[in-house]
Write a protein that holds these residues in place. Structure first.
Motif, PDB file in Angstrom:
ATOM      1  N   ASN A  70      37.386  40.361  30.028  1.00  0.00           N
ATOM      2  CA  ASN A  70      37.887  41.735  30.082  1.00  0.00           C
ATOM      3  C   ASN A  70      39.182  41.768  30.887  1.00  0.00           C
ATOM      4  O   ASN A  70      39.200  42.145  32.057  1.00  0.00           O
ATOM      5  CB  ASN A  70      36.830  42.650  30.714  1.00  0.00           C
ATOM      6  N   PRO A  71      40.318  41.402  30.276  1.00  0.00           N
ATOM      7  CA  PRO A  71      41.592  41.277  31.005  1.00  0.00           C
ATOM      8  C   PRO A  71      42.100  42.589  31.590  1.00  0.00           C
ATOM      9  O   PRO A  71      42.945  42.575  32.475  1.00  0.00           O
ATOM     10  CB  PRO A  71      42.559  40.745  29.939  1.00  0.00           C
ATOM     11  N   ARG A  72      41.595  43.739  31.118  1.00  0.00           N
ATOM     12  CA  ARG A  72      42.106  45.030  31.587  1.00  0.00           C
ATOM     13  C   ARG A  72      41.235  45.667  32.673  1.00  0.00           C
ATOM     14  O   ARG A  72      41.482  46.788  33.096  1.00  0.00           O
ATOM     15  CB  ARG A  72      42.247  46.002  30.410  1.00  0.00           C
ATOM     16  N   ILE A  73      40.216  44.965  33.150  1.00  0.00           N
ATOM     17  CA  ILE A  73      39.333  45.525  34.165  1.00  0.00           C
ATOM     18  C   ILE A  73      40.078  45.738  35.480  1.00  0.00           C
ATOM     19  O   ILE A  73      40.945  44.943  35.865  1.00  0.00           O
ATOM     20  CB  ILE A  73      38.103  44.602  34.385  1.00  0.00           C
ATOM     21  N   THR A  74      39.790  46.844  36.165  1.00  0.00           N
ATOM     22  CA  THR A  74      40.406  47.108  37.463  1.00  0.00           C
ATOM     23  C   THR A  74      39.633  46.391  38.559  1.00  0.00           C
ATOM     24  O   THR A  74      38.473  46.000  38.380  1.00  0.00           O
ATOM     25  CB  THR A  74      40.415  48.613  37.772  1.00  0.00           C
ATOM     26  N   GLN A  75      40.278  46.227  39.723  1.00  0.00           N
ATOM     27  CA  GLN A  75      39.595  45.559  40.827  1.00  0.00           C
ATOM     28  C   GLN A  75      38.399  46.383  41.321  1.00  0.00           C
ATOM     29  O   GLN A  75      37.381  45.828  41.747  1.00  0.00           O
ATOM     30  CB  GLN A  75      40.574  45.303  41.973  1.00  0.00           C
ATOM     31  N   ASP A  76      38.500  47.718  41.276  1.00  0.00           N
ATOM     32  CA  ASP A  76      37.366  48.568  41.674  1.00  0.00           C
ATOM     33  C   ASP A  76      36.171  48.337  40.755  1.00  0.00           C
ATOM     34  O   ASP A  76      35.036  48.164  41.213  1.00  0.00           O
ATOM     35  CB  ASP A  76      37.761  50.044  41.631  1.00  0.00           C
ATOM     36  N   ASP A  77      36.416  48.332  39.429  1.00  0.00           N
ATOM     37  CA  ASP A  77      35.323  48.110  38.474  1.00  0.00           C
ATOM     38  C   ASP A  77      34.776  46.694  38.596  1.00  0.00           C
ATOM     39  O   ASP A  77      33.575  46.454  38.429  1.00  0.00           O
ATOM     40  CB  ASP A  77      35.807  48.367  37.039  1.00  0.00           C
ATOM     41  N   LEU A  78      35.661  45.752  38.891  1.00  0.00           N
ATOM     42  CA  LEU A  78      35.242  44.362  39.079  1.00  0.00           C
ATOM     43  C   LEU A  78      34.289  44.252  40.263  1.00  0.00           C
ATOM     44  O   LEU A  78      33.249  43.579  40.191  1.00  0.00           O
ATOM     45  CB  LEU A  78      36.474  43.482  39.305  1.00  0.00           C
ATOM     46  N   SER A  79      34.607  44.944  41.361  1.00  0.00           N
ATOM     47  CA  SER A  79      33.759  44.925  42.546  1.00  0.00           C
ATOM     48  C   SER A  79      32.378  45.485  42.227  1.00  0.00           C
ATOM     49  O   SER A  79      31.356  44.925  42.633  1.00  0.00           O
ATOM     50  CB  SER A  79      34.414  45.737  43.672  1.00  0.00           C
ATOM     51  N   LYS A  80      32.327  46.601  41.484  1.00  0.00           N
ATOM     52  CA  LYS A  80      31.038  47.214  41.137  1.00  0.00           C
ATOM     53  C   LYS A  80      30.222  46.312  40.207  1.00  0.00           C
ATOM     54  O   LYS A  80      29.002  46.200  40.341  1.00  0.00           O
ATOM     55  CB  LYS A  80      31.278  48.567  40.469  1.00  0.00           C
ATOM     56  N   GLN A  81      30.891  45.662  39.244  1.00  0.00           N
ATOM     57  CA  GLN A  81      30.178  44.822  38.277  1.00  0.00           C
ATOM     58  C   GLN A  81      29.568  43.599  38.953  1.00  0.00           C
ATOM     59  O   GLN A  81      28.443  43.192  38.645  1.00  0.00           O
ATOM     60  CB  GLN A  81      31.127  44.394  37.152  1.00  0.00           C
ATOM     61  N   ILE A  82      30.293  43.007  39.896  1.00  0.00           N
ATOM     62  CA  ILE A  82      29.818  41.793  40.548  1.00  0.00           C
ATOM     63  C   ILE A  82      28.789  42.120  41.629  1.00  0.00           C
ATOM     64  O   ILE A  82      27.862  41.354  41.886  1.00  0.00           O
ATOM     65  CB  ILE A  82      31.005  41.017  41.155  1.00  0.00           C
ATOM     66  N   GLY A  83      28.953  43.299  42.274  1.00  0.00           N
ATOM     67  CA  GLY A  83      28.036  43.662  43.336  1.00  0.00           C
ATOM     68  C   GLY A  83      28.478  43.204  44.710  1.00  0.00           C
ATOM     69  O   GLY A  83      27.698  43.199  45.654  1.00  0.00           O
ATOM     70  N   PHE A  84      29.756  42.785  44.827  1.00  0.00           N
ATOM     71  CA  PHE A  84      30.320  42.409  46.114  1.00  0.00           C
ATOM     72  C   PHE A  84      31.262  43.514  46.586  1.00  0.00           C
ATOM     73  O   PHE A  84      31.750  44.311  45.789  1.00  0.00           O
ATOM     74  CB  PHE A  84      31.096  41.087  46.011  1.00  0.00           C
ATOM     75  N   SER A  85      31.517  43.561  47.880  1.00  0.00           N
ATOM     76  CA  SER A  85      32.381  44.599  48.427  1.00  0.00           C
ATOM     77  C   SER A  85      33.818  44.414  47.941  1.00  0.00           C
ATOM     78  O   SER A  85      34.246  43.311  47.571  1.00  0.00           O
ATOM     79  CB  SER A  85      32.354  44.564  49.953  1.00  0.00           C
ATOM     80  N   LYS A  86      34.591  45.491  47.981  1.00  0.00           N
ATOM     81  CA  LYS A  86      35.991  45.424  47.566  1.00  0.00           C
ATOM     82  C   LYS A  86      36.797  44.421  48.399  1.00  0.00           C
ATOM     83  O   LYS A  86      37.599  43.669  47.831  1.00  0.00           O
ATOM     84  CB  LYS A  86      36.612  46.820  47.643  1.00  0.00           C
ATOM     85  N   PRO A  87      36.626  44.396  49.743  1.00  0.00           N
ATOM     86  CA  PRO A  87      37.380  43.392  50.515  1.00  0.00           C
ATOM     87  C   PRO A  87      37.108  41.958  50.072  1.00  0.00           C
ATOM     88  O   PRO A  87      38.015  41.135  49.997  1.00  0.00           O
ATOM     89  CB  PRO A  87      36.896  43.640  51.957  1.00  0.00           C
ATOM     90  N   HIS A  88      35.820  41.634  49.775  1.00  0.00           N
ATOM     91  CA  HIS A  88      35.497  40.289  49.287  1.00  0.00           C
ATOM     92  C   HIS A  88      36.223  40.007  47.978  1.00  0.00           C
ATOM     93  O   HIS A  88      36.804  38.931  47.778  1.00  0.00           O
ATOM     94  CB  HIS A  88      33.983  40.170  49.054  1.00  0.00           C
ATOM     95  N   VAL A  89      36.167  40.964  47.048  1.00  0.00           N
ATOM     96  CA  VAL A  89      36.782  40.764  45.735  1.00  0.00           C
ATOM     97  C   VAL A  89      38.301  40.685  45.856  1.00  0.00           C
ATOM     98  O   VAL A  89      38.944  39.816  45.249  1.00  0.00           O
ATOM     99  CB  VAL A  89      36.358  41.889  44.766  1.00  0.00           C
ATOM    100  N   PHE A  90      38.900  41.582  46.646  1.00  0.00           N
ATOM    101  CA  PHE A  90      40.359  41.572  46.808  1.00  0.00           C
ATOM    102  C   PHE A  90      40.833  40.243  47.390  1.00  0.00           C
ATOM    103  O   PHE A  90      41.851  39.678  46.961  1.00  0.00           O
ATOM    104  CB  PHE A  90      40.797  42.719  47.717  1.00  0.00           C
ATOM    105  N   ARG A  91      40.057  39.735  48.386  1.00  0.00           N
ATOM    106  CA  ARG A  91      40.435  38.465  49.005  1.00  0.00           C
ATOM    107  C   ARG A  91      40.333  37.318  48.004  1.00  0.00           C
ATOM    108  O   ARG A  91      41.195  36.421  47.964  1.00  0.00           O
ATOM    109  CB  ARG A  91      39.534  38.213  50.217  1.00  0.00           C
ATOM    110  N   SER A  92      39.289  37.340  47.174  1.00  0.00           N
ATOM    111  CA  SER A  92      39.131  36.285  46.164  1.00  0.00           C
ATOM    112  C   SER A  92      40.231  36.360  45.109  1.00  0.00           C
ATOM    113  O   SER A  92      40.742  35.333  44.665  1.00  0.00           O
ATOM    114  CB  SER A  92      37.758  36.400  45.498  1.00  0.00           C
TER     115      SER A  92
END
Length: 490
Positions: free
Chosen positions: A435-457
């Motif tokens: 899903n190349p168009r997914i936002t970082q917010d939606d990515l965080s919710k889908q994975i179940g990790f916090s936004k800071p963890h996802v943003f850092r990754s």
């Protein structure tokens, strides 16, 4: 150095509290070597309103006098004893006072949780109005307090036709033993008969909307027979899953749908069976990091869920993390940290019962304890996501072999990785590829990790050259770059 910094932070917070003065949730009390009735009147008022903190050794104007240091421990014992005395408090409550130091003075802080019950001290009901404790004598006012509280805490719903035969009364022997052991050898419940214990624990009360007495939803959940629980809460269960090889389904599974006391024990055993216990020493004493972390996660998901929801709670062990999910009565959405933590009881009767038998500690301490120990266990801070679904996640240590095996478990053969990538980054790569168009917010919710963890990754994946971004933040596209290591695919 860390302890000095923490002490400075505590002193600054106390300075602010004393400067602001008494409020609906803060009360100051002068205290010599004894506890006056006015302290317990404030405890009663806080229980009946929003909860709060009582500081012993502080004058009404915020001036700190302190309490006699040699009397502080006996004062705390007296507070706990009185709060658990059914002849004084009806119903009884669980308090965990603490000794604190401020400007070389000894103080006692009593944190009082909001209760789902209406409490009385010496047969008088008190309410907290602004910064004062007010006697409530009108029957209509007391009835309105019950209505207000039952609108907040569904655990206090009364079932007039729920009888003792519907409960596992055989569990009360275990309950008494656990309470006595947790209290260090003596607990009021040990000398109470079954009826007195059930009333003391607020499991039997009066529904002031109908005038009928009965057992509560909390009683059914804590002590109910399985068929009774299923009838009252058809969706109640906790799905315990192990996912290490089969990520689509599971390697091991246990559906736990019995009373909360035995649910705690079964979930704990499931976790002990599948999680390593890392060697850890603190203050020359070996501690079980696994047991500390699992205890907090399990007690949290059992105590604080919204039982009227149809959402099925989960406790899941994967290669890279442990996570728990449960339905929540939320006032907003946020990532919880020690800095913004504002403990609010979701099921205070169940939580108090758990604290009495040693299955949980003071409200809010579980979050702080996980932040203290999770990094030593898994290498990073835990994440707490507050929303309609409450999510707790703790990372686990990963070896390179683990990562390679995880990579082979997934179905997509297009993305190739190297030894430097971890499990979370691997999942992000797969999702971005699909899903190349997914936002970082939606990515965080889908994975179940916090936004800071996802943003850092995301940032690390960009730096390593795995991904690039084209276009704007909202309408742009992720591009997963193909790597040159054909032996490790996901």
């Amino acid at each position: 150095m860390a302890n000095e910094f923490l002490q400075q932070a505590i002193s600054l917070k106390l300075k602010s509290v004393f400067a602001i003065g008494e409020t609906v949730a803060v009360e100051f009390k002068r205290a010599g070597g004894r506890i006056g009735d006015d302290v317990y009147e404030s405890v009663c008022a806080f229980l009946n309103r929003f909860g709060g903190d009582i500081y012993l050794g502080v004058l009404d104007n915020g001036k700190v006098e302190g309490v006699p240091e040699n009397a502080a421990i006996d004062m705390i014992k007296n507070i706990i004893k009185v709060a658990n005395n059914p002849t004084l408090f009806q119903p009884t409550t669980y308090l965990d006072p603490e000794i604190i130091r401020y400007n070389s003075k000894t103080l006692i802080r009593i944190h009082v949780p909001q209760s789902s019950e209406v409490h009385s001290f010496k047969r008088v009901v008190y309410d907290r109005i602004n910064d004062a404790d007010v006697k409530v004598s009108s029957t209509s006012q007391i009835a309105q307090m019950f209505i207000r509280k039952q609108g907040i805490f569904t655990e206090q719903r009364v079932f007039p036709y729920l009888k003792k035969k519907d409960l596992r009364m055989d569990l009360l022997g275990k309950v008494r033993l656990l309470a006595v052991n947790n209290a260090g050898g003596s607990h009021p419940w040990q000398n109470m008969n079954d009826n007195e214990l059930l009333k003391s624990a607020s499991l039997y009360t009066i529904d002031y909307t109908t005038g009928k007495p009965g057992f509560t939803l909390a009683a059914a959940l804590l002590l109910g027979r399985d068929e009774v629980i299923h009838s009252i809460c058809p969706a109640y269960r906790t799905d315990a899953l192990l996912r290490r090889e089969n990520m689509e389904r599971y390697d091991d599974r246990e559906i736990v749908d019995t009373n909360l006391i035995e649910s705690y024990e079964r979930l704990f055993e499931f976790a002990k069976k599948h999680l390593p216990d890392k060697f850890f020493v603190e203050d020359a004493v070996r501690k079980s990091l696994r047991n500390i972390i699992v205890r907090e996660m399990i007690s949290n998901t059992l105590m604080h869920r919204e039982f009227t929801s149809s959402f099925q709670s989960k406790f899941v062990i994967e290669r890279g993390r442990i996570y728990a999910e449960n339905a929540n009565r939320s006032s907003g959405e946020k990532i919880i940290t020690p800095e913004n933590l504002e403990p609010k009881p979701k099921n205070p009767t169940i939580a108090s019962f758990f604290r009495n038998i040693g299955y949980a500690d003071q409200l809010g301490s579980g979050v702080r304890k996980l932040f203290t120990y999770a990094k030593s266990y898994g290498g990073d801070d835990p994440t707490f996501s507050e929303g309609d679904i409450f999510r707790t996640s703790v990372l686990l240590d990963k070896t390179k072999d683990d990562v390679n095996d995880d990579a082979n478990d997934d179905a997509n053969d297009d993305v190739k990785i190297d030894d430097e990538i971890n499990d979370l980054q691997l999942k992000i790569l797969n999702i971005l590829h699909q899903n190349p168009r997914i936002t970082q917010d939606d990515l965080s919710k889908q994975i179940g990790f916090s936004k800071p963890h996802v943003f850092r990754s995301i940032k690390l994946l960009k730096e390593k050259g795995y991904i690039t971004r084209t276009g704007s933040d909202k309408r742009g596209t992720w591009i997963v770059n193909q790597q040159t290591n054909p032996e490790k695919t996901c």
